[in-house]
Enzyme design. Structure first.
Site, PDB file in Angstrom:
ATOM      1  N   GLU A   1      18.030  49.408   5.169  1.00 19.51           N
ATOM      2  CA  GLU A   1      17.873  48.469   4.050  1.00 19.51           C
ATOM      3  C   GLU A   1      19.193  48.239   3.340  1.00 19.51           C
ATOM      4  OE1 GLU A   1      15.042  50.221   1.412  1.00 19.51           O
ATOM      5  OE2 GLU A   1      13.306  49.606   2.598  1.00 19.51           O
TER       6      GLU A   1
ATOM      7  N   GLU B   1       8.913  49.474   8.024  1.00 22.54           N
ATOM      8  CA  GLU B   1       8.610  50.432   6.955  1.00 22.54           C
ATOM      9  C   GLU B   1       7.675  49.766   5.953  1.00 22.54           C
ATOM     10  OE1 GLU B   1      12.061  52.789   5.312  1.00 22.54           O
ATOM     11  OE2 GLU B   1      11.074  52.285   3.428  1.00 22.54           O
TER      12      GLU B   1
ATOM     13  N   LYS C   1       6.868  65.883   0.291  1.00 19.00           N
ATOM     14  CA  LYS C   1       7.335  65.951  -1.098  1.00 19.00           C
ATOM     15  C   LYS C   1       6.166  65.649  -2.047  1.00 19.00           C
ATOM     16  CE  LYS C   1      10.998  63.551  -3.664  1.00 19.00           C
ATOM     17  NZ  LYS C   1      12.218  62.753  -3.458  1.00 19.00           N
TER      18      LYS C   1
END
Ligand code: IDC
Length: 337
Positions: free
Chosen positions: A173, A260, A299
């Site tokens: 990106e 994504e 996470k």
């Protein structure tokens, strides 16, 4: 005597039957090799991919839509970069593509530790080849680093040019670069890859986190086949305006690949917006667009699919997955609409 003969014959028949049964069992495929109901892997089924207009085609010229997951940044979640994890995504989640997201700038990223980084990525690529699925080699960067990218993709193309499994994503990106900068960078890297690998698919990014596909559509890279452009979305942040941009790009003939995406905000956190997520899934299906969900990580953020207690090596149950993990898996398995 007659009785004895019959007995021996019976025994011989039983032995023959048993032997025959055993050889039948031996020929059965192991569970590892089975990835769809016809017993063929995705790559056995589709072979070499190509791009025609806005569509991804298989080697028989039929439209193909790939679906799968992206591993999280390798520098933070190397623990999931292994063959068993890939095998679970293929066999239990029915993924036909996985994405290895090689971090570039952070510690343990490609710039500071190219050997470790390359080892993580190639473990996933080799596992995808073994399990017969497609695999995206993602240069997970937000800045232009031309010489390093050229060096890395030269090495990957030399290693994998003969494998139809491989898809090169040359810039995750761009953040602050103009389309002109991104285009110039892309042309350099594409030239390098195409000097070695004539045909595997190459994915090109666009400014502002792969949202400015309208700029790429107005001035695409020319002179090369099998190029697609990435559009990334996070459903709680990106709504109809980005689908409209995608429609504009498609109307100009720009082939899109969602390498994504996820259901929460672009921070990767906050609640999942199921309504918008469903609209995106429908939009991708209507346009035969392949997609990859972010991310295989553990996470404390909504986009991490795994709990910290989940094994590194796959074979996950519901107890190992967070809300986003079960949502993605169940979407692949058509358990939710
Ligand atoms: C996020 C990770 C997070 C990490 C952060 C670092 O989920 O754990 O701390 O990167 O920058 C993207 C990026 C992707 C982001 C993701 C969520 O490609 O690297 O991952 N996102 O913010 N684009 C839009 C969202």
């Amino acid at each position: 005597m007659q009785k004895m003969k019959a007995h021996v014959l019976n025994l011989a028949f039983c032995l023959f039957f048993l032997l025959f049964q055993c050889s039948e069992v031996k020929q059965e495929k192991t569970e590892d090799e089975i990835t769809d109901f016809t017993g063929k892997t995705a790559v056995e089924k589709h072979g070499k991919l190509s791009v025609d207009g806005t569509f991804l085609l298989n080697e028989r010229g039929e439209k193909v839509v790939l679906k799968g997951v992206s591993f999280g940044w390798h520098n933070w979640w190397p623990r999931f970069y292994n063959e068993k994890a890939v095998g679970t995504f293929v066999n239990d989640w029915e993924c036909t593509v996985v994405r290895a997201a090689m971090g570039i700038d952070p510690d343990r990223g490609y710039i500071r530790d190219p050997q470790f980084s390359t080892e993580c990525v190639t473990r996933v690529v080799d596992a995808a080849i073994k399990h017969g699925v497609y695999v995206i080699i993602d240069w997970h960067s937000h800045t232009v680093r031309t010489p390093e990218a050229v060096g890395f993709f030269r090495e990957m193309a030399q290693r994998y040019k003969d494998y139809p499994n491989v898809i090169y994503e040359i810039f995750n990106e761009p953040e602050r670069n103009s389309w002109e900068d991104v285009k110039a960078y892309s042309e350099e890297v594409i030239k390098t890859i195409r000097g070695i690998d004539r045909s595997n698919i190459i994915l090109v990014g666009s400014p502002h986190w792969d949202q400015d596909v309208h700029l790429a559509a107005d001035n695409p890279v020319s002179g090369y086949d099998n190029i697609m452009y990435t559009l990334h979305f996070y459903a709680a942040t990106h709504h109809q305006f980005l689908r409209d941009r995608g429609d504009y790009a498609l109307s100009k003939g720009l082939p899109l690949f969602v390498s994504e995406c996820a259901g929460m905000e672009a921070t990767g956190d906050g609640p999942i917006n199921y309504d918008e997520w469903r609209k995106w899934v429908d939009w991708m299906a209507e346009n035969s667009i392949s997609w990859v969900a972010w991310s295989v990580s553990d996470k404390d953020e909504t986009c991490s699919m795994m709990l910290p207690s989940a094994s590194s090596e796959g074979n996950w149950s519901d107890n190992d997955l967070k809300e986003w993990g079960t949502t993605v898996r169940d979407t692949f398995l058509n358990l939710i609409n």
